[in-house]
Design a protein around this motif. Structure first.
Motif, short mmCIF file in Angstrom:
data_model
loop_
_atom_site.label_atom_id
_atom_site.label_comp_id
_atom_site.label_asym_id
_atom_site.label_seq_id
_atom_site.Cartn_x
_atom_site.Cartn_y
_atom_site.Cartn_z
N ILE A 110 -36.18 -63.24 31.85
CA ILE A 110 -35.43 -63.16 30.91
C ILE A 110 -34.20 -64.34 30.48
O ILE A 110 -33.70 -64.59 31.56
CB ILE A 110 -34.20 -61.21 30.70
CG1 ILE A 110 -35.64 -59.91 30.92
CG2 ILE A 110 -33.69 -60.99 30.13
CD1 ILE A 110 -34.67 -59.47 31.85
N LEU A 116 -26.88 -57.72 28.66
CA LEU A 116 -27.75 -56.64 28.85
C LEU A 116 -26.68 -55.15 28.44
O LEU A 116 -25.74 -55.34 27.86
CB LEU A 116 -27.77 -56.59 30.14
CG LEU A 116 -28.35 -57.35 31.32
CD1 LEU A 116 -28.47 -56.93 32.86
CD2 LEU A 116 -29.85 -57.72 30.94
N ARG A 118 -26.00 -52.39 28.96
CA ARG A 118 -25.47 -51.77 30.12
C ARG A 118 -25.98 -52.47 31.12
O ARG A 118 -26.47 -53.42 31.33
CB ARG A 118 -25.60 -50.49 29.76
CG ARG A 118 -26.55 -49.70 30.65
CD ARG A 118 -27.39 -48.97 30.64
NE ARG A 118 -28.74 -48.08 30.50
CZ ARG A 118 -29.56 -48.58 31.87
NH1 ARG A 118 -27.97 -49.10 32.95
NH2 ARG A 118 -30.72 -48.06 32.07
N PRO A 119 -24.50 -52.50 31.87
CA PRO A 119 -24.81 -52.52 33.64
C PRO A 119 -25.59 -52.67 33.67
O PRO A 119 -26.57 -51.31 33.75
CB PRO A 119 -23.01 -52.91 34.44
CG PRO A 119 -22.52 -51.97 33.18
CD PRO A 119 -22.98 -51.56 32.07
N LEU A 120 -26.19 -53.32 34.92
CA LEU A 120 -27.63 -52.71 35.87
C LEU A 120 -27.20 -53.34 37.25
O LEU A 120 -26.33 -54.44 37.45
CB LEU A 120 -28.57 -54.19 35.51
CG LEU A 120 -30.01 -54.44 36.28
CD1 LEU A 120 -30.95 -52.54 35.63
CD2 LEU A 120 -31.03 -55.44 35.68
N ASP B 138 -34.08 -48.21 36.91
CA ASP B 138 -32.70 -48.79 36.04
C ASP B 138 -33.27 -50.23 35.28
O ASP B 138 -33.27 -50.04 33.64
CB ASP B 138 -31.03 -49.72 37.06
CG ASP B 138 -30.37 -49.16 35.90
OD1 ASP B 138 -30.10 -48.03 35.44
OD2 ASP B 138 -29.33 -49.62 37.00
N HIS B 139 -34.02 -50.65 36.00
CA HIS B 139 -34.58 -51.87 35.04
C HIS B 139 -35.55 -51.47 33.87
O HIS B 139 -35.93 -51.55 32.25
CB HIS B 139 -35.79 -52.70 35.92
CG HIS B 139 -34.81 -53.84 37.13
ND1 HIS B 139 -35.23 -53.34 38.16
CD2 HIS B 139 -33.75 -54.34 37.43
CE1 HIS B 139 -34.75 -54.78 39.02
NE2 HIS B 139 -33.94 -54.64 38.36
N LEU B 142 -33.28 -49.34 31.34
CA LEU B 142 -32.83 -50.83 30.75
C LEU B 142 -33.44 -51.48 29.69
O LEU B 142 -33.28 -51.36 28.30
CB LEU B 142 -32.03 -51.41 31.60
CG LEU B 142 -30.63 -52.89 31.01
CD1 LEU B 142 -29.49 -52.74 30.52
CD2 LEU B 142 -30.13 -53.56 32.05
N PHE B 143 -34.45 -51.96 30.02
CA PHE B 143 -35.78 -52.80 29.19
C PHE B 143 -36.34 -52.03 28.35
O PHE B 143 -37.22 -53.06 27.78
CB PHE B 143 -35.61 -54.08 29.85
CG PHE B 143 -35.08 -54.57 30.98
CD1 PHE B 143 -34.39 -55.24 30.36
CD2 PHE B 143 -35.23 -54.96 32.31
CE1 PHE B 143 -33.53 -56.49 30.89
CE2 PHE B 143 -34.17 -56.18 32.55
CZ PHE B 143 -33.70 -56.45 31.89
#
Lengths: 248, 248
Positions: A110, A116, A118-120, B138-139, B142-143
């Motif tokens: 990336i 992003l 939202r926060p990761l 979370d990855h 989020l993605f």
């Protein structure tokens, strides 16, 4: 609280030394001028770094404490020293990211600078020997690094800290790209069950980009040879505290 | 069901070629004799490998289907072909481990052969370009690689498959060390919302150690040059099907 005295050296870190104190529940943490990158492969001494980091981390920890995130910081007897509640460090480092950079960009392809949605939150196993590998919840549970409720708290607290820090750095015209946190289990009997934000919050473990210019105000200046790290940290100090480091 | 006919080649994989069929909801998957390791760096042709894998994966998928884990397999018109329900592959590979080996051992410094207290589930982002990096929930969220309920299902189904496979291989005196799964979202209108176990379950993506001798019955024979992969796979076939591959 009377300030306890420093006793024996217990641990030498890359940028901090930890001593015992005359109070068994407190440790004496001295911030040093050591700078390292790439797991200790690149090293330097950077004048004033210890003091800038100690004072930045102190003001941030004090405000976090006041806003409801308990930290290990008990008092600051001198500009480079934190007296802290003794904790057992949880070997799971927590990284929160608002913008892709560094290892996330490399790992998942990336482009650095991609915002992003939202926060990761990422967990890493704290191990210099293994270069702090990324882990998931199941690794932490199975290998006994943390309990499920502790991971839930780490994630919750890390996002709270992110909200606080974004606003904090925004005031100084800096974008919080990402940062690393460590937590510990309080060891004092009357604090049993308490998880405290530990270690430090400094530009050593954060990425801070100046709005507009994208100038780096963090350890990437050292990692990537982008300028003088001491000048960068002193400038950051001046912005946050409104005066030069050795002014007066 | 009448068997549809094979139409155009749609995708060439490392060990399988995927064709369309005269039924828009079905694909025609041919298992080839290609063997690759280290993300395609090491390559070979291994006689009979396609047939052994196709027939092993078919018997396993049929039994999983019967025991309540839906798979993409619809029929097997020939020994190297699976006709499958068309899916959109979820780009999250699921690995279940019962014993430490391979990348887990390297990544976390756990000696190969260390039994885990319970099965460990890991997710990897399916990307040859990035070498299938480990990711957390979370990855994936989020993605946009998967929804939360899909990750929950993947984890649940993977553990069900693990229970089944341990017993299956145990019957042939083999210990299931670890294995990889892929899942897909069924695309046929009447299967909307169904997640199907897809791809294959073969010794290419599993580690199988003979009880007692620890002899490898999986692709590590090829990765680590431990012997002849064709002989190994043919012997595995003989054990599972009770006859030699080209017997009779």
């Amino acid at each position: 609280m009377t300030t306890p005295s420093k006793t024996e050296l217990q641990y030498t870190g890359k940028a901090k030394n930890v001593y015992g104190t005359t109070d068994p529940d407190l440790v004496w943490i001295e911030f040093t001028d050591g700078a390292t990158a790439f797991n200790g492969v690149k090293r330097a001494q950077v004048r004033d770094k210890g003091e800038v980091n100690a004072r930045l981390s102190a003001i941030i920890f004090e405000r976090l404490d006041a806003s409801g995130v308990p930290t290990h910081l008990a008092s600051t007897p001198s500009p480079t020293v934190h007296i802290c509640h003794r904790v057992q460090i949880i070997p799971v480092e927590v990284v929160v990211r608002n913008i892709a950079a560094g290892s996330l960009s490399k790992r998942l392809g990336i482009a650095e600078g991609t915002a992003l949605d939202r926060p990761l939150v990422e967990f890493f196993y704290k191990s210099d020997a293994l270069d702090d590998p990324l882990v998931n919840d199941d690794h932490a549970l199975l290998f006994g690094w943390a309990q499920a409720w502790e991971l839930a708290y780490l994630r919750h607290a890390a996002l709270e800290v992110n909200d606080f820090l974004r606003a904090f750095w925004d005031e100084f015209d800096l974008t919080l790209v990402d940062f690393k946190l460590e937590f510990g289990r309080a060891l004092a009997p009357d604090r049993r069950g308490q998880i405290l934000l530990a270690d430090e919050i400094t530009p050593d473990g954060s990425r801070l980009w100046e709005k507009g210019t994208q100038r780096r105000f963090d350890k990437d200046v050292f990692r990537r040879d982008l300028g003088d790290l001491g000048d960068t940290y002193r400038e950051l100090f001046r912005r946050v505290f409104g005066q030069r480091l050795h002014a007066g």
